[in-house]
Design a protein around this motif. Structure first.
Motif, short mmCIF file in Angstrom:
data_model
loop_
_atom_site.label_atom_id
_atom_site.label_comp_id
_atom_site.label_asym_id
_atom_site.label_seq_id
_atom_site.Cartn_x
_atom_site.Cartn_y
_atom_site.Cartn_z
N LEU A 166 -16.91 -36.09 53.76
CA LEU A 166 -15.64 -36.56 53.23
C LEU A 166 -15.05 -37.48 54.29
N ALA A 167 -14.77 -38.72 53.93
CA ALA A 167 -14.25 -39.70 54.87
C ALA A 167 -12.88 -40.17 54.42
N ARG A 168 -11.97 -40.19 55.37
CA ARG A 168 -10.60 -40.60 55.09
C ARG A 168 -10.21 -41.67 56.11
N HIS A 169 -9.98 -42.88 55.64
CA HIS A 169 -9.70 -44.01 56.54
C HIS A 169 -8.22 -44.04 56.90
N GLY A 170 -7.94 -43.88 58.16
CA GLY A 170 -6.56 -43.92 58.60
C GLY A 170 -5.81 -42.65 58.25
N LYS A 171 -4.76 -42.37 59.00
CA LYS A 171 -3.95 -41.19 58.74
C LYS A 171 -3.19 -41.36 57.43
N PRO A 172 -3.34 -40.42 56.50
CA PRO A 172 -2.67 -40.56 55.21
C PRO A 172 -1.17 -40.33 55.31
N ASP A 173 -0.48 -40.72 54.26
CA ASP A 173 0.95 -40.45 54.17
C ASP A 173 1.15 -38.96 53.96
N THR A 174 1.79 -38.28 54.92
CA THR A 174 1.96 -36.83 54.87
C THR A 174 3.42 -36.47 54.76
N GLN A 175 3.68 -35.18 54.47
CA GLN A 175 5.05 -34.69 54.34
C GLN A 175 5.74 -34.52 55.69
N ASN A 176 4.95 -34.32 56.76
CA ASN A 176 5.49 -34.12 58.11
C ASN A 176 6.43 -32.92 58.19
N GLY A 185 -4.20 -31.70 56.57
CA GLY A 185 -5.27 -32.11 57.46
C GLY A 185 -6.56 -31.44 57.04
N ALA A 186 -7.41 -31.17 58.01
CA ALA A 186 -8.68 -30.50 57.72
C ALA A 186 -8.43 -29.02 57.47
N VAL A 187 -9.13 -28.48 56.48
CA VAL A 187 -9.03 -27.05 56.18
C VAL A 187 -10.41 -26.56 55.78
N GLY A 188 -10.75 -25.35 56.19
CA GLY A 188 -12.06 -24.83 55.85
C GLY A 188 -12.18 -23.36 56.20
N MET A 189 -13.37 -22.84 55.94
CA MET A 189 -13.68 -21.45 56.23
C MET A 189 -15.09 -21.40 56.79
N THR A 190 -15.25 -20.73 57.92
CA THR A 190 -16.56 -20.59 58.55
C THR A 190 -16.83 -19.11 58.77
N ASP A 191 -17.69 -18.53 57.90
CA ASP A 191 -18.03 -17.11 57.99
C ASP A 191 -16.78 -16.25 58.11
N GLY A 192 -15.79 -16.50 57.24
CA GLY A 192 -14.59 -15.68 57.19
C GLY A 192 -13.47 -16.12 58.12
N LYS A 193 -13.70 -17.13 58.95
CA LYS A 193 -12.68 -17.61 59.87
C LYS A 193 -12.04 -18.88 59.32
N LEU A 194 -10.72 -18.85 59.15
CA LEU A 194 -10.00 -20.00 58.61
C LEU A 194 -9.91 -21.12 59.64
N VAL A 195 -10.17 -22.34 59.19
CA VAL A 195 -10.09 -23.53 60.05
C VAL A 195 -8.95 -24.41 59.53
N GLU A 196 -7.99 -24.72 60.39
CA GLU A 196 -6.89 -25.61 60.04
C GLU A 196 -6.65 -26.56 61.21
N GLU A 197 -6.84 -27.84 60.97
CA GLU A 197 -6.65 -28.83 62.02
C GLU A 197 -5.82 -29.99 61.47
N LYS A 198 -4.69 -30.26 62.09
CA LYS A 198 -3.86 -31.38 61.68
C LYS A 198 -4.50 -32.70 62.14
N TYR A 199 -4.10 -33.78 61.49
CA TYR A 199 -4.66 -35.08 61.83
C TYR A 199 -4.37 -35.43 63.29
N LYS A 200 -3.19 -35.12 63.76
CA LYS A 200 -2.84 -35.46 65.13
C LYS A 200 -3.67 -34.69 66.14
N ASP A 201 -4.19 -33.51 65.74
CA ASP A 201 -5.04 -32.73 66.64
C ASP A 201 -6.49 -33.18 66.59
N MET A 202 -6.92 -33.77 65.48
CA MET A 202 -8.32 -34.18 65.35
C MET A 202 -8.67 -35.27 66.35
#
Length: 621
Positions: free
Chosen positions: A233-243, A250-267
């Motif tokens: 999944l590719a996203r060009h440039g930081k999208p318009d967010t609610q702030n 941002g990025a969200v996912g699950m890895t073997d039961g562990k929730l992954v949440e990463e904001k664009y500014k942290d990526m």
């Protein structure tokens, strides 16, 4: 100061802290003006860092290279249409990527003629927004530009395999079967490398938002062929967010039961991995998914449950691309055999019922946690479930919020009853407390000691009145979270002028609630809050009535605090979601009835209307 007044002041102070905390930590930051250069199509074309050498057999493949701006054929390549009850769009044969997707069940604004929400885009596209941030001087303040955002699949070459023998994101595919991707109508794309290997990609789609993507590799050559499937999944440039601090985007996912949440500014701050730029890499042994989430929409790569894969969240600094990837292990295809790899792609609205259905039927691990339930998830989840059930029964979210308030008040009723009984008992002790005050004079310490001894002997707990308020604070935040983040409240009407319970009340006292021919301040702005929407006025009145259940304090400073507190809250809450204000009004009215009834049953009815008359009489003087 008697304890009834002390408890009420404490409740007011706690409520004020809630409001101050909201404005200090949860209120949205002003959106920055968009850079007109950043939204041009030339800057929005695909591109990323070069791939590193292929991994040994059995290991995850490195990151593939996306299309560069100079050789991007996506604008002129043929397309395959996508048509379902929930989606419209197309697949580009350049790379075989899904890059054009509209959510036909949702519009950008309340206007029934406004455009459908665009989720994926091959190039920079105009998109409506309610933020009012211009993209360039003189531009329409309601239009921003959505930059390229797409899903692409492919194969990475295994050891000793020429990269030219596997399809790249720039490869032009041919349609082998199917014409339009629709429920029950799959489409298969094919590419022959001319060396004995045929690659196929089959897309299937249900009636909601789930694609099934099956990649196959047929080896007609004389030697084994090694390759590894991937999804991007590719996203060009930081999208318009609610702030919003309270909302994850941002990025969200699950890895073997562990929730992954990463904001664009942290990526952009991740440690570099090889030559790939900043990246966060995790190995999933059996289950997981990874993607991008907006407030209401989400796109997610989901390998088949039970399939080990490498989950990647990364940022390509030179191209300004945010990426999530699923990389499967390198596998060897023997001559005369076919290797297939199936996965899911969720691309759509974050409807709880739909996401929960996929979690149950497709065994997608904790997929409902893609909805941002927040810190109080142990309250937010059940509150939403009850609200969702009530809405299914009633058919209107406004009345469902009112019904939910009754349910919540019923759950905390034992504490509330104990509180009101304690207030009634303390009223019984007023003569004895007055006698203690007369006996102790100005000795406040002795007065407090004798009062506490009186409470102990009479088994009265003066702190009991605070318990319902303390419990109310996490309930308030949890309900706010439900109203703010769940799609089911978006554009949900109640009655009359309330057409969106997730937005502030659009009415305003300044134009006499629409009777005068001019528009009030912009909805959601601080000026709009100060312009006194109708629900905010009703809230202030109910808080004032609730305050009058207790006798006015004799201390002038306390009396002033009591007099101003409901009206301060009225102004502060004018900018909150109308669904939340509706909850608070209902809660206040139920509290008034409960307190009046219970205290009356114990022989000490609050002089509500007498207090109101006295207050009005004092104001006239």
């Amino acid at each position: 100061m008697d304890d009834n007044n002390r408890n009420l002041i404490l409740a007011m102070v706690l409520s004020a802290l809630v409001m101050v905390g909201w404005y200090a930590f949860f209120a949205p930051e002003p959106p920055p003006p968009a850079d007109p250069v950043a939204v041009t199509q030339t800057q929005g074309q695909p591109g990323t860092a070069p791939a590193t050498p292929a991994a040994p057999a059995g290991q995850a493949a490195p990151s593939p290279t996306l299309i560069g701006a100079a050789d991007d054929p996506v604008l002129t390549a043929p397309r395959v249409a996508i048509k379902s009850p929930s989606l419209e769009g197309s697949i580009s044969l350049a790379g075989g990527r899904i890059d054009d997707l509209l959510l036909t069940g949702y519009r950008e604004t309340l206007d029934p003629n406004s455009p459908f929400v665009r989720l994926l885009s091959p190039t920079a596209q105009p998109r409506l927004t309610t933020k009012g941030t211009p993209v360039a001087p003189g531009a329409d303040p309601e239009v921003v530009v959505q930059k390229p955002y797409y899903a692409v699949y492919g194969w990475m070459p295994g050891p000793g395999i020429d990269p030219a023998l596997v399809p790249s994101p720039a490869t032009t595919w041919t349609v082998e079967s199917g014409s339009t991707l629709a429920p029950g109508q799959p489409v298969t794309l094919a590419w022959d490398n001319g060396a004995g290997q045929i690659f196929r990609r089959t897309f299937e789609l249900d009636d909601k938002f789930l694609f099934t993507v099956t990649q196959s590799l047929e080896n007609k050559g004389a030697a084994p062929f090694a390759a590894a499937p991937y999804g991007i999944l590719a996203r060009h440039g930081k999208p318009d967010t609610q702030n919003f601090f309270v909302l994850h985007e941002g990025a969200v996912g699950m890895t073997d039961g562990k929730l992954v949440e990463e904001k664009y500014k942290d990526m952009v701050k991740f440690d570099p991995v090889g030559g790939e730029g900043p990246a966060l890499v995790a190995q999933a042994a059996t289950n997981g998914w990874i993607g991008f989430t907006d407030k209401y929409w989400m796109t997610t790569l989901i390998p088949a449950p039970g399939q080990a894969f490498t989950s990647v969240v990364k940022y390509a600094p030179g191209a300004d691309i945010y990426q999530t990837e699923t990389r499967l292990p390198v596998q060897t295809v023997a001559p005369g055999t076919v290797l297939s790899s199936a996965s899911y792609l969720f691309a759509g609205a974050k409807e709880w019922e739909t996401i929960n259905h996929y979690q149950q039927t497709k065994n997608i691990d904790r997929f409902v946690d893609s909805i941002d339930w927040g810190w109080f998830y142990f309250l937010t989840k059940p509150i939403f479930r009850v609200l969702h059930w009530l809405n299914g029964m009633i058919g209107n979210m406004g009345w469902s919020i009112i019904a939910l308030t009754f349910v919540l008040k019923l759950l905390v009723f034992p504490l509330a009853r104990k509180s009101y009984v304690s207030m009634a008992r303390m009223r019984e002790l007023q003569p004895e407390m007055e006698a203690i005050k007369a006996r102790t004079g100005d000795d406040k310490m002795k007065y407090q000691q004798e009062v506490m001894a009186l409470y102990k002997s009479q088994k009265v707990n003066p702190a009991a009145g605070c318990l319902p308020m303390l419990l109310q604070i996490p309930i308030f935040f949890s309900l706010y979270k439900v109203i703010f983040v769940t799609l089911e409240l978006r554009h949900a009407p109640w009655l009359g002028w309330i057409r969106d319970l997730s937005a502030p009340d659009p009415s305003s006292l300044l134009n006499l609630f629409g009777l005068l021919p001019f528009a009030p301040p912009a909805q959601g702005s601080m000026l709009h809050s100060l312009s006194l929407p109708l629900l905010a006025i009703v809230l202030g009145i109910t808080m004032w009535l609730q305050q009058k259940l207790n006798p006015a304090p004799t201390d002038p400073a306390q009396k002033m605090i009591f007099a101003w507190m409901p009206w301060i809250f009225m102004f502060m809450l004018g900018g909150f979601a109308s669904g939340l204000v509706l909850y608070w009004i209902t809660n206040n009215l139920i509290t008034i009835v409960q307190q009046y009834s219970i205290m009356s049953m114990h022989g000490h009815p609050p002089q509500l209307f007498g207090n109101v008359r006295d207050s009005l009489r004092l104001k006239r003087k």
